[in-house]
Scaffold this active site. Structure first.
Site, mmCIF file in Angstrom:
data_model
loop_
_atom_site.group_PDB
_atom_site.id
_atom_site.type_symbol
_atom_site.label_atom_id
_atom_site.label_comp_id
_atom_site.label_asym_id
_atom_site.label_seq_id
_atom_site.Cartn_x
_atom_site.Cartn_y
_atom_site.Cartn_z
ATOM 1 C CG HIS A 1 -1.673 1.176 1.358
ATOM 2 N ND1 HIS A 1 -3.060 1.375 0.785
ATOM 3 C CD2 HIS A 1 -1.625 2.482 2.002
ATOM 4 C CE1 HIS A 1 -3.507 2.314 0.934
ATOM 5 N NE2 HIS A 1 -2.660 3.160 1.605
ATOM 6 C CG ASP B 1 -11.388 4.207 6.343
ATOM 7 O OD1 ASP B 1 -10.683 4.867 6.989
ATOM 8 O OD2 ASP B 1 -11.094 4.346 4.917
ATOM 9 N NE ARG C 1 -8.909 10.839 9.519
ATOM 10 C CZ ARG C 1 -8.035 10.256 8.760
ATOM 11 N NH1 ARG C 1 -8.446 8.824 8.337
ATOM 12 N NH2 ARG C 1 -6.703 10.311 8.533
ATOM 13 C CB SER D 1 -7.525 5.445 8.035
ATOM 14 O OG SER D 1 -8.223 5.432 6.528
ATOM 15 C CE LYS E 1 -8.754 2.392 4.024
ATOM 16 N NZ LYS E 1 -8.752 3.638 3.533
HETATM 17 N N1 URA Z 1 -5.163 6.662 3.160
HETATM 18 C C1 URA Z 1 -6.282 6.072 3.822
HETATM 19 O O1 URA Z 1 -6.713 5.037 3.489
HETATM 20 N N2 URA Z 1 -6.513 6.770 4.976
HETATM 21 C C2 URA Z 1 -5.992 7.744 5.595
HETATM 22 O O2 URA Z 1 -6.311 8.287 6.701
HETATM 23 C C3 URA Z 1 -4.792 8.266 4.915
HETATM 24 C C4 URA Z 1 -4.547 7.860 3.631
#
Ligand code: URA
Ligand code: CA
Length: 440
Positions: free
Chosen positions: A81, A160, A167, A182, A186
């Site tokens: 990621h 999220d 946010r 966050s 996932k």
């Molecule tokens: N990417 C995400 O998935 N969440 C965040 O809070 C920041 C970047």
């Protein structure tokens, strides 16, 4: 339990219990807590922070608000990621290479928003390519071929989705516990057991200082370790776009060029480095050195390119693009951006270059915008390069002459020159594992 008491506790800087955090995550997912109360707690967390235990509880609670996948892929499912970059096509280079070395890459990827591109959008520029596949199908592809890159099929960590949207509009994105939970909620929900995080540092990166970048990376490694996952974080540079190509079909072309041995550079180097961490994290290779050697061999022999073909074919795409990149969508206007002055290229505003490509149609301004796969920017110069007046800094691939003109101005504004030789930034700054930090 009353949610107001949870907000009050965090306002006073107290540590929240697992039950309090569970109420927050569930309330975000099922809608039982209103936006204004969620936003209030988000700001209290942003200002007062969370302990590692609280962050870990929040990550697990958010993951459990949706489906938890545990795919049978015939090995340890590994994912990578990136916290968001420009010209950041590492997935398309490393997924086939890692698969060619025996790794099992199950990548659920996102679409682009803002100045960063999304891997799913890039893949869709390949004729016929399907990025939404039933779960049995993409798990089967990973089992048989070793890699699949798809959009999120089921509801992963729905808490999220709501919290991230809040946010974004309440100035609470830049919180380490909120970012870490966050991202990892996932990844945990998607069933990844080994996770390599490419945490970007530089212009347009999520954290503005190296100290905060390292703290974010460390927090994510700690959460992964507590959750029994292998997490390796790499801090890499975003002082300039990683690859030379910015745009969807253009980035697919650059990935194919690298896998064909026609192109090299920073994108190739970082892809191999991240790929090596993936092979180590998923226990295919015992250490970084042997992993790098295996990947170099897969690149050299063409095994990586063959894997990309197999993956494209398995996902319904036209794999002939791998032998003939002119089958990818092409823009009608291809024009150079000449330098107004000479000197050494000293600084790039990476986010501005991403925004310029987005304005040409390579990205979305709103979720509803439709992407133009053919357009974008090819950078001809890199930081530290010497440039003569009139020399092409970049080549624009535009839909209209007008958009090329606007992009040319934006590219020039994003670049700064110096008369003295300028230094090239480091590509990889540090690697963080459960065993500690290694600075490079
Ligand atoms: N990417 C995400 O998935 N969440 C965040 O809070 C920041 C970047
Ligand atoms: Ca990305």
């Amino acid at each position: 339990m009353d949610f107001l008491s949870v907000i009050t506790a965090k306002k006073l800087g107290q540590e929240l219990s697992a039950d309090q955090i569970g109420l927050f995550a569930r309330g975000a997912a099922d809608g039982s807590i209103p936006d204004y109360q969620l936003a209030s707690l988000l700001m209290a967390i942003r200002l007062n922070g969370m302990t590692p235990r609280e962050t870990n509880d929040l990550t697990m609670a958010m993951a459990r608000t949706g489906d938890m996948l545990s795919p049978e892929v015939g090995g340890i499912p590994v994912d990578k990621h990136s916290t968001g970059g420009v010209g950041d096509t590492t997935t398309l280079v490393l997924a086939p290479l890692v698969a060619a070395c025996g790794g099992k890459v199950l990548k659920m990827s996102g679409r682009g928003l803002g100045h960063t591109g999304g891997t799913i959008d890039k893949l869709e520029s390949i004729p016929g390519m399907r990025v939404s596949l039933p779960e049995e199908k993409f798990v089967g592809i990973v089992r048989d071929i070793g890699c699949a890159v798809v959009g999120q099929s089921r509801e992963l960590a729905p808490a999220d989705k709501r919290l991230y949207a809040l946010r974004d509009v309440t100035s609470t994105v830049d919180s380490i516990p909120l970012i870490a939970s966050s991202i990892l909620s996932k990844k945990f929900a998607s069933g990844a057991r080994a996770i390599v995080l490419d945490v970007k540092f530089g212009s347009g990166a999520i954290m503005d200082t190296m100290d905060k970048t390292l703290a974010l990376a460390q927090a994510m490694v700690d959460i992964g370790t507590l959750a029994g996952r292998q997490v390796i974080a790499v801090i890499s540079s975003m002082e300039e776009p990683l690859g030379t190509h910015i745009g969807n079909a253009l980035e697919v072309k650059e990935a194919i060029d690298i896998l064909s041995g026609r192109a090299g550079g920073d994108l190739k180097e970082v892809s191999l480095f991240l790929g090596a961490q993936m092979l180590v994290a998923s226990k295919v290779c015992p250490d970084e050195q042997s992993a790098l050697a295996r990947l170099a061999e897969a690149l050299e022999s063409g095994a990586g390119l063959r894997k990309l073909k197999e993956m494209i074919r398995a996902q319904g795409g036209d794999d002939r693009v791998c032998d003939d990149v002119s089958l990818l969508p092409q823009a009608p206007f291809i024009v150079p951006v000449p330098a107004d002055r000479g000197g050494y290229l000293a600084r790039m505003d990476t986010a501005a270059l991403g925004n310029a490509a987005q304005a040409m149609g390579a990205g979305r301004r709103t979720k509803e915008d439709v992407i133009d796969p053919a357009v974008g920017i090819v950078m001809n110069k890199r930081l530290g390069d010497r440039v003569s007046p009139g020399e092409a800094l970049a080549t624009l691939h535009a839909r209209t002459e007008e958009s090329a003109g606007l992009a040319a101005d934006a590219v020039k504004r994003a670049l700064s020159f110096s008369d003295a030789p300028a230094e090239k930034p480091k590509l990889v700054y540090a690697v963080i594992t459960r065993d500690g930090i290694r600075k490079l």
